[in-house]
Design a protein around this motif. Structure first.
Motif, PDB file in Angstrom:
ATOM      1  N   ILE A   1       0.960  -1.231  -0.088  1.00 13.37           N
ATOM      2  CA  ILE A   1      -0.084  -0.112  -0.080  1.00 13.37           C
ATOM      3  C   ILE A   1       0.656   1.135   0.088  1.00 13.37           C
ATOM      4  O   ILE A   1       0.607   2.267  -0.731  1.00 13.37           O
ATOM      5  CB  ILE A   1      -0.782  -0.093   1.299  1.00 13.37           C
ATOM      6  CG1 ILE A   1      -1.699  -0.971   1.196  1.00 13.37           C
ATOM      7  CG2 ILE A   1      -1.471   1.295   1.350  1.00 13.37           C
ATOM      8  CD1 ILE A   1      -2.799  -1.309   2.302  1.00 13.37           C
ATOM      9  N   TRP A   2       2.132   1.317   0.720  1.00 15.75           N
ATOM     10  CA  TRP A   2       2.875   2.111   0.883  1.00 15.75           C
ATOM     11  C   TRP A   2       3.661   2.682  -0.475  1.00 15.75           C
ATOM     12  O   TRP A   2       3.469   3.684  -0.963  1.00 15.75           O
ATOM     13  CB  TRP A   2       4.114   2.090   1.766  1.00 15.75           C
ATOM     14  CG  TRP A   2       5.134   3.211   1.776  1.00 15.75           C
ATOM     15  CD1 TRP A   2       5.026   4.281   2.713  1.00 15.75           C
ATOM     16  CD2 TRP A   2       6.046   3.384   1.197  1.00 15.75           C
ATOM     17  NE1 TRP A   2       5.996   5.072   2.422  1.00 15.75           N
ATOM     18  CE2 TRP A   2       6.807   4.814   1.562  1.00 15.75           C
ATOM     19  CE3 TRP A   2       6.863   2.858   0.070  1.00 15.75           C
ATOM     20  CZ2 TRP A   2       7.947   5.146   1.013  1.00 15.75           C
ATOM     21  CZ3 TRP A   2       8.021   3.351  -0.640  1.00 15.75           C
ATOM     22  CH2 TRP A   2       8.640   4.602  -0.052  1.00 15.75           C
ATOM     23  N   ILE A   3       3.736   1.412  -1.331  1.00 23.66           N
ATOM     24  CA  ILE A   3       4.432   1.714  -2.765  1.00 23.66           C
ATOM     25  C   ILE A   3       3.363   2.529  -3.543  1.00 23.66           C
ATOM     26  O   ILE A   3       3.654   3.328  -4.215  1.00 23.66           O
ATOM     27  CB  ILE A   3       4.854   0.340  -3.248  1.00 23.66           C
ATOM     28  CG1 ILE A   3       6.113  -0.136  -2.380  1.00 23.66           C
ATOM     29  CG2 ILE A   3       5.475   0.485  -4.762  1.00 23.66           C
ATOM     30  CD1 ILE A   3       6.524  -1.583  -2.511  1.00 23.66           C
ATOM     31  N   VAL A   4       2.226   1.880  -3.661  1.00 25.30           N
ATOM     32  CA  VAL A   4       1.119   2.295  -4.374  1.00 25.30           C
ATOM     33  C   VAL A   4       0.924   3.808  -4.125  1.00 25.30           C
ATOM     34  O   VAL A   4       0.675   4.475  -5.004  1.00 25.30           O
ATOM     35  CB  VAL A   4      -0.116   1.513  -4.261  1.00 25.30           C
ATOM     36  CG1 VAL A   4      -1.426   2.104  -4.982  1.00 25.30           C
ATOM     37  CG2 VAL A   4      -0.112   0.041  -4.589  1.00 25.30           C
ATOM     38  N   GLY A   5       0.842   4.079  -2.864  1.00 25.14           N
ATOM     39  CA  GLY A   5       0.510   5.557  -2.645  1.00 25.14           C
ATOM     40  C   GLY A   5       1.359   6.461  -2.879  1.00 25.14           C
ATOM     41  O   GLY A   5       1.421   7.331  -3.257  1.00 25.14           O
ATOM     42  N   GLU A   6       2.818   5.960  -2.670  1.00 24.71           N
ATOM     43  CA  GLU A   6       4.063   6.768  -2.816  1.00 24.71           C
ATOM     44  C   GLU A   6       4.197   7.000  -4.303  1.00 24.71           C
ATOM     45  O   GLU A   6       4.802   8.332  -4.822  1.00 24.71           O
ATOM     46  CB  GLU A   6       5.303   6.089  -2.138  1.00 24.71           C
ATOM     47  CG  GLU A   6       6.372   6.758  -2.064  1.00 24.71           C
ATOM     48  CD  GLU A   6       6.487   8.061  -1.469  1.00 24.71           C
ATOM     49  OE1 GLU A   6       7.101   9.015  -1.380  1.00 24.71           O
ATOM     50  OE2 GLU A   6       5.580   8.058  -0.560  1.00 24.71           O
ATOM     51  N   TYR A   7       4.021   6.042  -5.171  1.00 25.23           N
ATOM     52  CA  TYR A   7       4.181   6.253  -6.564  1.00 25.23           C
ATOM     53  C   TYR A   7       3.071   6.347  -7.405  1.00 25.23           C
ATOM     54  O   TYR A   7       2.765   5.617  -8.474  1.00 25.23           O
ATOM     55  CB  TYR A   7       4.942   5.196  -7.049  1.00 25.23           C
ATOM     56  CG  TYR A   7       6.419   4.992  -6.328  1.00 25.23           C
ATOM     57  CD1 TYR A   7       7.362   6.010  -6.577  1.00 25.23           C
ATOM     58  CD2 TYR A   7       6.765   4.079  -5.391  1.00 25.23           C
ATOM     59  CE1 TYR A   7       8.602   5.961  -5.929  1.00 25.23           C
ATOM     60  CE2 TYR A   7       8.004   4.259  -4.482  1.00 25.23           C
ATOM     61  CZ  TYR A   7       8.567   5.167  -4.963  1.00 25.23           C
ATOM     62  OH  TYR A   7      10.154   5.145  -4.290  1.00 25.23           O
TER      63      TYR A   7
END
Length: 951
Positions: free
Chosen positions: A449-455
């Protein structure tokens, strides 16, 4: 014939029969009967009724029978103390038996009978045995002293046994020396303040001579004792290392580890440029490698110790990577420990080898081990930048295997790689998104989820992906919920038009439908940010993130230094200091490594607190948040009142919540000061002081009108250089460095606050925990403007000594909490004692003489101030600048003697005699004798002397 017949019972009235047999005239029958008694005792039957009859059997020359009777005695003496006294005469007689084995047996048994009534009868026989001509008897008697000390310490000291034990260190027999050292160490452990093992170069030489000839456990006792010694210079350290090095090839692994401990400790004192230093590094590797060929349990202990050694000195084992490769039949606890060390040793030179090995491990069957191996690949990428590309491609290969737990671990570590190398490997995001459905572990889901939100801007269907997580929002773990909330807010700030509904949905889920306070708070903060100031929200939520550091699991340096001193003990296996797991009354002494070469610390004793000069060089350990939080939140002290200049009024003290409005109100207070904190219902007079002028609080009316008083520092008062107390990485970007000074009549904490974060800092406040001298802020911490990133501000915070008092260890330890708009941070530091020396510390001559005589001699402490080439006048004026007053000076046999007094803020007087040898320029050591009614202060007063005279 076996001994089983003694354990079989037949007849009734067994005790009666045994009694008859014990009183038989035939020796053989007697012996058989005693064996039966011991057998009954072993299986738990009560045969104490036979006490007098068994004791009668002591009068025999037969060694076997004597041993059996002694065994019985040890067991029942406690429950039958009155009867046990009957045996005393026999002990006394046996201690003079011509056979040394019997003498030793008698002394050993005496030590094991823990009955107060008997101990005083045993002093004479023990004294004789300590001086016995046979070494076997002497070594047994040495251990007996330690046992007796455990039963009745006062008796041992009165009888002078400790001095006899110290003499045994010079014994001709190595085993006697080893046992004497063991006994003294044991006694010293229960009385940390007593300087029993008074080691000097001569006694060290004797120990090193005995080391080569005594048994393996004797060697361990001697090596442990050597580790507590502080060599006076690097030459002595080197010569000890040379004589200890042969122990590294010993067959017993405990001896090897004890030798490693001594060498690791003394290497601190050797210069890295010495040829010998390099040789020693090379010699340390083979014995450590050999330990890894032992059985798994020993391997584990060795690996836990190696883990510490590698963190302290990785160069020792940097070429030995292969021995840490995992074998297929290693138990899991050994495998995981080896993996950890492999990563610590990974470097550009060996990374290819390590990665190939780790990739192999990731296809093993043991799930825990595979997970750790995948994590290890990620740690290697972060540690060795050149290998990052290879690590990422290795991780992608592992993701292609589609093995669920491998994929999940890989995603967790790729998130960290993105944090370390932004804008480099984002091309792999597509591959990660393909595996979304298979993630079922909270950590992996949160990472994804962090990766999706960050990028989000690079992922076309980011909103759909996050929406799919949102469907089961309430079933997710807190970690995933928090991450999802942040990710959707990031997505909204990047693509506001398409995701309005999504963000409203997640905010209402987080704030209205959730009962988790963390989640609700974060939801409300985002909601308010977005509704009031979207630009600020963008700056906060999409702020540039600091890069992550490579080794996140290193042991904190001061703790590591302490653990190095405990190599080969349980502390080195637990990776915790003994005080964390040893319970009971025994004072656990905190050990620390000797100062590095070139630093001017006195070599007074290895366990002494660092001298004031050093206290400044070395930031103190930051206590674990847990233990200090409780302490600081139960505080009952605070910045005492500085009210307007009017008569002292009575101010009601109210308890303050450190994290809440209490400190904010402190900062926003419009008056010059604020109510003090304290136990509710306790009233304290507020010292009258011209708060408006910001003058430090003084003592008495004189200061009231002397408004210039608080300005310049006294010309001669020594101020230690500023050091970092709270590093930025421990305090979310806030770095605090500082020092303490005493300005005319008042104490100041001179601080430099530096903002190394990416956001503005404001709303500063400070609070002290209770401490030995009641130090507390005398005014709020005034930072007039918000602190912008990369900006520093210097503040001089006036202190007073009317806070709550609690004795600290060490005595000059100060625990501090600093609050700003980001968080509350804790650190502790050591203040030099001379800031507490008051201006009226000069005693009248007659008073000085009377007080010196009046203070008992055992309160006198002797110290040496090394390498100080000042003459008496220079010393006197230098010390007077810091309120140490010379009362008289006289010359005795070419030595200048200065008699001095000083007074602490809490009214304790310290009297000093300082010897200087002006006639001998080569002898630059000063001898300092201190007398004080509170002798625990002396060590710290000496450190103040040392710091003032050397700076």
């Amino acid at each position: 014939m076996t001994d089983s017949k003694y354990f079989t019972t037949t007849k009734k009235g067994e005790i009666f029969e045994l009694k008859a047999e014990l009183n038989s005239d035939k020796k053989e029958k007697k012996k058989e009967a005693v064996k039966k008694v011991i057998a009954s005792m072993t299986v738990g039957k009560d045969v104490s009724a036979l006490f007098p009859d068994v004791v009668n059997c002591m009068q025999t020359d037969n060694l076997e029978l004597k041993k059996l009777v002694y065994l019985y005695l040890m067991n029942y003496a406690k429950s039958q103390p009155d009867m046990a006294i009957m045996a005393v005469n026999t002990f006394v007689k046996d201690c003079e038996d011509p056979n040394p084995l019997i003498r030793a047996l008698a002394v050993r048994t005496m030590g094991c009978i823990r009955v107060d009534k008997i101990t005083e009868y045993l002093c004479e026989p023990l004294r004789k045995c300590l001086k016995d001509e046979d070494p076997y008897v002497r070594k047994t008697a040495a251990v007996c002293v330690a046992k007796l000390h455990d039963i009745n310490a006062q008796l041992v000291e009165d009888q002078g046994f400790l001095d006899t034990l110290k003499d045994l260190i010079s014994d001709s027999n190595p085993m006697v020396v080893a046992n004497a050292v063991a006994a003294l160490s044991e006694i010293a452990e229960s009385h940390p303040s007593s300087n029993l093992l008074d080691l000097n170069p001569q006694s060290i030489n004797k120990l090193l001579t005995a080391l080569n000839e005594c048994t393996e456990w004797g060697q361990i006792f001697i090596l442990d004792c050597l580790a507590n010694y502080m060599p006076k210079d690097d030459r002595e350290a080197q010569s000890i290392c040379e004589r200890v090095t042969p122990r590294l090839s010993h067959a017993n692994s405990a001896v090897v580890l004890s030798a490693v401990k001594v060498l690791m400790k003394f290497m601190e004192m050797l210069s890295k440029d010495l040829d010998y230093y390099g040789t020693l590094l090379k010699k340390l590797a083979p014995p450590l490698v050999t330990l890894l060929s032992a059985e798994p349990e020993l391997q584990y202990v060795a690996l836990r110790n190696i883990n510490l050694i590698v963190q302290k000195r990785p160069e020792i084992l940097k070429h030995e990577m292969k021995v840490f490769f995992v074998k297929y039949n290693d138990p899991i606890y050994v495998k995981l420990e080896k993996l950890d060390i492999m990563i610590r040793l990974a470097s550009q030179a060996n990374i290819a080898q390590v990665l190939a090995e780790l990739k192999e491990y990731a296809t093993e069957v043991d799930v825990d081990f595979v997970r750790k191996a995948v994590r290890a690949i990620g740690r290697c990428a972060i540690k060795v930048e050149q290998s990052a590309e290879r690590c990422v491609s290795t991780l992608l290969d592992l993701i292609q295997t589609k093995v669920n737990y491998v994929v999940q671990e890989a995603i967790v570590v790729i998130k960290d790689i993105f944090r370390k190398y932004p804008n480099k490997y984002e091309s792999v995001i597509a591959t990660l998104c393909e595996n979304l459905d298979s993630l079922d572990e909270p950590e992996a889901r949160a990472a994804m989820i962090w990766i999706v939100g960050e990028y989000a801007e690079r992922i076309d269907n980011a909103d759909e992906l996050l929406e799919s997580f949102l469907e089961g929002f309430h079933d997710e773990s807190t970690q995933v919920q928090l991450q999802l909330l942040t990710a959707i807010v990031k997505l909204f700030l990047k693509k506001p038009t398409e995701t309005q509904e999504l963000v409203q949905q997640v905010l209402s889920l987080a704030t209205q439908d959730s009962d988790n306070p963390d989640l609700r708070d974060r939801g409300y903060i985002y909601w308010r940010l977005l509704s009031t100031d979207p630009v600020a929200a963008k700056e906060v939520v999409l702020a540039e993130k600091p890069l992550i550091s490579e080794e996140t699991d290193l042991i904190e340096p001061t703790l590591l230094d302490e653990l190095i001193c405990y190599i080969g003990t349980l502390a080195s296996v637990y990776h915790k200091p003994p005080s964390a797991f040893v319970e009971g009354s025994r004072g656990v002494v905190h050990k620390s490594l000797p100062p590095r070469t070139g630093s001017s610390e006195s070599a007074e004793s290895p366990d002494a607190a660092p001298s004031a000069g050093q206290a400044a060089e070395q930031p103190a350990v930051i206590p674990a948040q847990g233990d200090l939080l409780g302490d600081l939140l139960n505080l009952d002290l605070g910045p005492p009142v500085s009210g307007p200049p009017l008569a002292a009024s009575s101010v009601q003290m109210g308890a303050v919540d450190l994290l809440g409005g209490g400190l904010d109100s402190l900062l926003r207070s419009d008056v010059g000061g604020s109510p003090a904190m304290g136990g509710s219902g306790f009233t304290a007079p507020g010292p009258a002081a011209p708060a408006a002028m910001g003058a430090p609080l003084g003592s008495g009316l004189g200061d009231l009108f002397d408004l210039t008083g608080g300005v310049g520092t006294l010309s001669g008062s020594y101020v230690a250089p500023k050091t970092v107390w709270l590093p930025a990485m421990k305090a979310k970007g806030l770095e605090i460095s500082g020092t303490f000074s005493r300005q005319v009549g008042s104490i100041c904490m001179d601080l430099v606050l530096t903002n190394k974060a990416l956001q503005v800092m404001s709303d500063f406040a400070i609070q002290f925990n209770r401490n030995s001298f009641g130090l507390a802020p005398a005014a709020p911490l005034q930072v007039h403007a918000p602190l912008a990133p990369n900006q520093s501000v210097e503040i001089s915070l006036p202190l007073n000594t009317v806070g709550s008092v609690m004795k600290m260890d060490p005595l000059n330890n100060l625990q501090v909490a600093v609050k700003n708009n980001i968080d509350v941070f804790y650190f502790s530091t050591l203040y030099p004692l001379h800031i507490l020396f008051v201006e009226d510390g000069k005693m009248e001559r007659q008073m000085f003489l009377a007080t010196w005589k009046d203070i008992p001699n055992e309160n006198e402490a002797q110290f040496q101030i090394k390498d100080c080439s000042l003459n008496a006048d220079a010393v006197s004026s230098k010390l007077q600048g810091s309120n140490i007053f010379t009362i008289a000076k006289r010359n005795v046999e070419g030595q200048d003697m200065l008699y001095q007094s000083l007074k602490l803020t809490n009214g304790i007087w310290v009297l000093a005699e300082l010897r200087i040898q002006p006639s001998n320029p080569s002898f630059t050591d000063l001898e300092l004798s201190l007398k004080c009614r509170a002798p625990e202060v002396s060590q710290y007063v000496y450190q103040a002397y040392d710091a003032i005279l050397k700076n």
